[in-house]
Design a protein around this motif. Structure first.
Motif, PDB file in Angstrom:
ATOM      1  N   GLY A 263      -1.239 -19.346 -12.979  1.00 33.82           N
ATOM      2  CA  GLY A 263      -0.618 -18.041 -12.882  1.00 33.82           C
ATOM      3  C   GLY A 263      -1.276 -17.199 -11.799  1.00 33.82           C
ATOM      4  O   GLY A 263      -1.835 -17.726 -10.841  1.00 33.82           O
ATOM      5  N   THR A 264      -1.203 -15.882 -11.975  1.00 34.76           N
ATOM      6  CA  THR A 264      -1.699 -14.946 -10.981  1.00 34.76           C
ATOM      7  C   THR A 264      -2.830 -14.108 -11.553  1.00 34.76           C
ATOM      8  O   THR A 264      -2.701 -13.579 -12.654  1.00 34.76           O
ATOM      9  CB  THR A 264      -0.556 -13.998 -10.535  1.00 34.76           C
ATOM     10  OG1 THR A 264       0.532 -14.785 -10.078  1.00 34.76           O
ATOM     11  CG2 THR A 264      -1.004 -13.063  -9.441  1.00 34.76           C
ATOM     12  N   GLU A 265      -3.904 -13.985 -10.795  1.00 33.67           N
ATOM     13  CA  GLU A 265      -5.004 -13.107 -11.196  1.00 33.67           C
ATOM     14  C   GLU A 265      -4.872 -11.805 -10.420  1.00 33.67           C
ATOM     15  O   GLU A 265      -4.825 -11.802  -9.193  1.00 33.67           O
ATOM     16  CB  GLU A 265      -6.359 -13.747 -10.915  1.00 33.67           C
ATOM     17  CG  GLU A 265      -7.505 -12.898 -11.403  1.00 33.67           C
ATOM     18  CD  GLU A 265      -8.848 -13.596 -11.331  1.00 33.67           C
ATOM     19  OE1 GLU A 265      -9.865 -12.898 -11.455  1.00 33.67           O
ATOM     20  OE2 GLU A 265      -8.881 -14.827 -11.159  1.00 33.67           O
ATOM     21  N   ILE A 266      -4.765 -10.706 -11.144  1.00 33.06           N
ATOM     22  CA  ILE A 266      -4.605  -9.388 -10.536  1.00 33.06           C
ATOM     23  C   ILE A 266      -5.885  -8.594 -10.744  1.00 33.06           C
ATOM     24  O   ILE A 266      -6.214  -8.236 -11.880  1.00 33.06           O
ATOM     25  CB  ILE A 266      -3.424  -8.631 -11.173  1.00 33.06           C
ATOM     26  CG1 ILE A 266      -2.134  -9.447 -11.033  1.00 33.06           C
ATOM     27  CG2 ILE A 266      -3.281  -7.245 -10.564  1.00 33.06           C
ATOM     28  CD1 ILE A 266      -0.996  -8.925 -11.855  1.00 33.06           C
ATOM     29  N   PRO A 267      -6.624  -8.300  -9.672  1.00 34.56           N
ATOM     30  CA  PRO A 267      -7.843  -7.491  -9.823  1.00 34.56           C
ATOM     31  C   PRO A 267      -7.494  -6.110 -10.390  1.00 34.56           C
ATOM     32  O   PRO A 267      -6.449  -5.540 -10.059  1.00 34.56           O
ATOM     33  CB  PRO A 267      -8.380  -7.362  -8.393  1.00 34.56           C
ATOM     34  CG  PRO A 267      -7.666  -8.382  -7.597  1.00 34.56           C
ATOM     35  CD  PRO A 267      -6.375  -8.673  -8.290  1.00 34.56           C
ATOM     36  N   TRP A 268      -8.355  -5.594 -11.235  1.00 30.87           N
ATOM     37  CA  TRP A 268      -8.099  -4.301 -11.867  1.00 30.87           C
ATOM     38  C   TRP A 268      -7.920  -3.199 -10.825  1.00 30.87           C
ATOM     39  O   TRP A 268      -7.123  -2.285 -11.006  1.00 30.87           O
ATOM     40  CB  TRP A 268      -9.217  -3.964 -12.843  1.00 30.87           C
ATOM     41  CG  TRP A 268      -8.905  -2.776 -13.700  1.00 30.87           C
ATOM     42  CD1 TRP A 268      -9.467  -1.539 -13.619  1.00 30.87           C
ATOM     43  CD2 TRP A 268      -7.949  -2.713 -14.766  1.00 30.87           C
ATOM     44  NE1 TRP A 268      -8.915  -0.709 -14.566  1.00 30.87           N
ATOM     45  CE2 TRP A 268      -7.985  -1.412 -15.287  1.00 30.87           C
ATOM     46  CE3 TRP A 268      -7.072  -3.634 -15.321  1.00 30.87           C
ATOM     47  CZ2 TRP A 268      -7.176  -0.994 -16.339  1.00 30.87           C
ATOM     48  CZ3 TRP A 268      -6.266  -3.217 -16.368  1.00 30.87           C
ATOM     49  CH2 TRP A 268      -6.320  -1.916 -16.868  1.00 30.87           C
ATOM     50  N   ASN A 269      -8.626  -3.311  -9.696  1.00 29.30           N
ATOM     51  CA  ASN A 269      -8.511  -2.269  -8.673  1.00 29.30           C
ATOM     52  C   ASN A 269      -7.199  -2.363  -7.885  1.00 29.30           C
ATOM     53  O   ASN A 269      -6.924  -1.515  -7.048  1.00 29.30           O
ATOM     54  CB  ASN A 269      -9.712  -2.270  -7.733  1.00 29.30           C
ATOM     55  CG  ASN A 269      -9.871  -3.557  -6.972  1.00 29.30           C
ATOM     56  OD1 ASN A 269      -9.042  -4.456  -7.059  1.00 29.30           O
ATOM     57  ND2 ASN A 269     -10.946  -3.677  -6.220  1.00 29.30           N
ATOM     58  N   ALA A 270      -6.357  -3.379  -8.145  1.00 32.68           N
ATOM     59  CA  ALA A 270      -5.042  -3.486  -7.505  1.00 32.68           C
ATOM     60  C   ALA A 270      -3.989  -2.670  -8.255  1.00 32.68           C
ATOM     61  O   ALA A 270      -2.879  -2.499  -7.760  1.00 32.68           O
ATOM     62  CB  ALA A 270      -4.604  -4.947  -7.420  1.00 32.68           C
ATOM     63  N   ILE A 271      -4.335  -2.164  -9.437  1.00 32.55           N
ATOM     64  CA  ILE A 271      -3.398  -1.355 -10.211  1.00 32.55           C
ATOM     65  C   ILE A 271      -3.334   0.034  -9.587  1.00 32.55           C
ATOM     66  O   ILE A 271      -4.351   0.697  -9.398  1.00 32.55           O
ATOM     67  CB  ILE A 271      -3.819  -1.272 -11.688  1.00 32.55           C
ATOM     68  CG1 ILE A 271      -3.730  -2.656 -12.320  1.00 32.55           C
ATOM     69  CG2 ILE A 271      -2.947  -0.268 -12.446  1.00 32.55           C
ATOM     70  CD1 ILE A 271      -4.237  -2.741 -13.730  1.00 32.55           C
TER      71      ILE A 271
END
Length: 79
Positions: A58-66
């Motif tokens: 799947g995809t890992e979304i860094p928290w700072n990308a929110i």
């Protein structure tokens, strides 16, 4: 905001308008020492069966990308 309230929010990429999935289907990667969220792990949408036995993480979304947590969606910014 409580985790329960986040559950049905959809994750949408600001750069291309793509829908990545729901928070309820995702996992959180948490720093065990600080308790802070490092990233979201969003599984890929599946067809209900494996093709040739291949699986993706799947995809890992860094928290700072929110960028924004709204009423019914979470806006992220990924390339």
């Amino acid at each position: 905001m409580r985790l329960l309230e986040l559950g049905q929010k959809e994750i949408v990429n600001l750069n291309n308008g793509g829908r990545l999935g729901l928070i309820a289907d995702s996992d959180f990667l948490i720093d065990e020492e600080t308790g802070k969220i490092i990233s979201l792990l969003v599984p890929e949408k599946r067809l209900g069966f494996r093709i040739l036995g291949l699986e993706s993480n799947g995809t890992e979304i860094p928290w700072n990308a929110i960028r924004k947590i709204g009423y019914d969606m979470i806006i992220i910014e990924l390339d």
